[in-house]
Design a protein around this motif. Sequence first.
Motif, mmCIF file in Angstrom:
data_model
loop_
_atom_site.group_PDB
_atom_site.id
_atom_site.type_symbol
_atom_site.label_atom_id
_atom_site.label_comp_id
_atom_site.label_asym_id
_atom_site.label_seq_id
_atom_site.Cartn_x
_atom_site.Cartn_y
_atom_site.Cartn_z
ATOM 1 N N VAL A 63 11.712 -0.164 2.716
ATOM 2 C CA VAL A 63 10.358 -0.573 3.093
ATOM 3 C C VAL A 63 9.327 0.299 2.386
ATOM 4 O O VAL A 63 8.325 -0.199 1.853
ATOM 5 C CB VAL A 63 10.179 -0.509 4.632
ATOM 6 C CG1 VAL A 63 8.729 -0.632 5.032
ATOM 7 C CG2 VAL A 63 10.994 -1.597 5.293
ATOM 8 N N GLY A 64 9.564 1.595 2.347
ATOM 9 C CA GLY A 64 8.633 2.491 1.665
ATOM 10 C C GLY A 64 8.540 2.206 0.176
ATOM 11 O O GLY A 64 7.459 2.227 -0.408
ATOM 12 N N ALA A 65 9.669 1.935 -0.446
ATOM 13 C CA ALA A 65 9.671 1.649 -1.880
ATOM 14 C C ALA A 65 8.923 0.355 -2.188
ATOM 15 O O ALA A 65 8.153 0.284 -3.149
ATOM 16 C CB ALA A 65 11.100 1.565 -2.399
ATOM 17 N N GLY A 72 1.097 0.894 -5.718
ATOM 18 C CA GLY A 72 1.013 1.451 -7.061
ATOM 19 C C GLY A 72 0.694 0.397 -8.104
ATOM 20 O O GLY A 72 -0.051 0.657 -9.061
ATOM 21 N N THR A 73 1.246 -0.797 -7.929
ATOM 22 C CA THR A 73 0.945 -1.883 -8.857
ATOM 23 C C THR A 73 -0.521 -2.252 -8.775
ATOM 24 O O THR A 73 -1.185 -2.454 -9.808
ATOM 25 C CB THR A 73 1.836 -3.103 -8.550
ATOM 26 O OG1 THR A 73 3.198 -2.708 -8.700
ATOM 27 C CG2 THR A 73 1.526 -4.257 -9.468
ATOM 28 N N ALA A 74 -1.061 -2.324 -7.561
ATOM 29 C CA ALA A 74 -2.489 -2.629 -7.398
ATOM 30 C C ALA A 74 -3.346 -1.533 -8.020
ATOM 31 O O ALA A 74 -4.358 -1.825 -8.679
ATOM 32 C CB ALA A 74 -2.823 -2.792 -5.919
ATOM 33 N N GLU A 75 -2.952 -0.280 -7.849
ATOM 34 C CA GLU A 75 -3.700 0.821 -8.456
ATOM 35 C C GLU A 75 -3.618 0.763 -9.978
ATOM 36 O O GLU A 75 -4.605 1.045 -10.668
ATOM 37 C CB GLU A 75 -3.154 2.165 -7.968
ATOM 38 C CG GLU A 75 -3.476 2.482 -6.531
ATOM 39 C CD GLU A 75 -2.782 3.746 -6.038
ATOM 40 O OE1 GLU A 75 -1.985 4.342 -6.805
ATOM 41 O OE2 GLU A 75 -3.018 4.127 -4.886
ATOM 42 N N VAL A 93 0.875 -0.262 -15.263
ATOM 43 C CA VAL A 93 1.202 -0.891 -13.980
ATOM 44 C C VAL A 93 2.621 -0.511 -13.546
ATOM 45 O O VAL A 93 2.858 -0.157 -12.388
ATOM 46 C CB VAL A 93 1.038 -2.427 -14.076
ATOM 47 C CG1 VAL A 93 1.664 -3.118 -12.875
ATOM 48 C CG2 VAL A 93 -0.426 -2.801 -14.187
ATOM 49 N N LEU A 94 3.571 -0.570 -14.474
ATOM 50 C CA LEU A 94 4.952 -0.233 -14.128
ATOM 51 C C LEU A 94 5.107 1.243 -13.758
ATOM 52 O O LEU A 94 5.817 1.584 -12.802
ATOM 53 C CB LEU A 94 5.886 -0.594 -15.279
ATOM 54 C CG LEU A 94 6.084 -2.085 -15.535
ATOM 55 C CD1 LEU A 94 6.934 -2.299 -16.782
ATOM 56 C CD2 LEU A 94 6.702 -2.763 -14.347
ATOM 57 N N ASN A 95 4.462 2.114 -14.503
ATOM 58 C CA ASN A 95 4.542 3.545 -14.186
ATOM 59 C C ASN A 95 3.920 3.850 -12.831
ATOM 60 O O ASN A 95 4.480 4.604 -12.029
ATOM 61 C CB ASN A 95 3.861 4.372 -15.271
ATOM 62 C CG ASN A 95 4.697 4.485 -16.519
ATOM 63 O OD1 ASN A 95 5.897 4.250 -16.500
ATOM 64 N ND2 ASN A 95 4.055 4.831 -17.625
ATOM 65 N N SER A 96 2.762 3.270 -12.577
ATOM 66 C CA SER A 96 2.082 3.525 -11.311
ATOM 67 C C SER A 96 2.874 2.967 -10.136
ATOM 68 O O SER A 96 3.038 3.631 -9.107
ATOM 69 C CB SER A 96 0.681 2.904 -11.352
ATOM 70 O OG SER A 96 0.020 3.110 -10.139
ATOM 71 N N GLY A 97 3.381 1.740 -10.280
ATOM 72 C CA GLY A 97 4.178 1.142 -9.202
ATOM 73 C C GLY A 97 5.464 1.902 -8.947
ATOM 74 O O GLY A 97 5.844 2.119 -7.799
ATOM 75 N N THR A 100 4.570 5.495 -7.283
ATOM 76 C CA THR A 100 4.133 5.399 -5.896
ATOM 77 C C THR A 100 5.254 4.860 -5.015
ATOM 78 O O THR A 100 5.429 5.326 -3.885
ATOM 79 C CB THR A 100 2.884 4.507 -5.793
ATOM 80 O OG1 THR A 100 1.911 4.966 -6.727
ATOM 81 C CG2 THR A 100 2.278 4.558 -4.410
ATOM 82 N N GLY A 101 6.002 3.892 -5.506
ATOM 83 C CA GLY A 101 7.122 3.354 -4.728
ATOM 84 C C GLY A 101 8.181 4.394 -4.447
ATOM 85 O O GLY A 101 8.713 4.470 -3.345
#
Length: 182
Positions: A63-65, A72-75, A93-97, A100-101
Motif C-alpha cells: 500500500v505504501g509503495a 511521486g509520479t504526480a510530483e 517522473v519514473l525517478n520521482s515515483g 517516493t514509492g
Amino acid sequence: MENSSSPDKKFRQYHPYQELNVPIKTLYNLPTSPEFLFQEESLAQRRSWGENLQYYTGSGYLVGAVLGAAKGTAEGIKAAEAGDSAKLRVNRVLNSGGQTGRRFGNSLGVMGLIFAGLESGVTHLRGGSDDVLSSVLAGLGTGAIYKAAAGPRSAAFAGAIGGLAAGAAVAGKQAMKRYVPI
C-alpha cells in the motif's frame, strides 16, 4: 489400452500409469480444508503471529509503495519544465515515483512489522484475548515506537493517532462484516 487417434491404429496414446493400476480420477484430489501439523493449531480462530507478521508487513509495504508511487509520479509531472524533452520528463517522473514509492513503502512496512509484533504480544499477554482493545493498544504502541526518536511529545501524538487508526480499522471491519453481505 489400445486407444488410437488415427484410423489405421499404428499409434496408441501414452499412459504413464497403465501398468500400475492407479485410479487416475482420484490421484490429484487435494484437500479443501486447511491442514495442521498440531491439533492445537486447528482450534485457533485467528492467524498465527508469523502469518500476521507477513500479512501486515507485506500489505503495508504494498500500500505504501503504490501510494508513494502515485504521489511521486504526480510530483514528477508537476516538476516538468518547459524546455525538457519527452525522454527527460519520463525519466523525472519514473525517478520521482520510484523514490517516493520506495520511501513510503518502507515506512508503512516497518509500521506493519511493529504493529504485528505488538498485537501478537498484547494478545499473548492478555491470555489469548483477540479483541478491539488488543488492536488499539498495538496501534498506540506502534505510533509511539515509530516516532519515539522525534521526542516524547511527537511519540505521544503519534501513539494517539495509531490507536485511533487501529480502533477505526477494527470498527470498520466489524461494520463491514455486519452490514455488507459478501
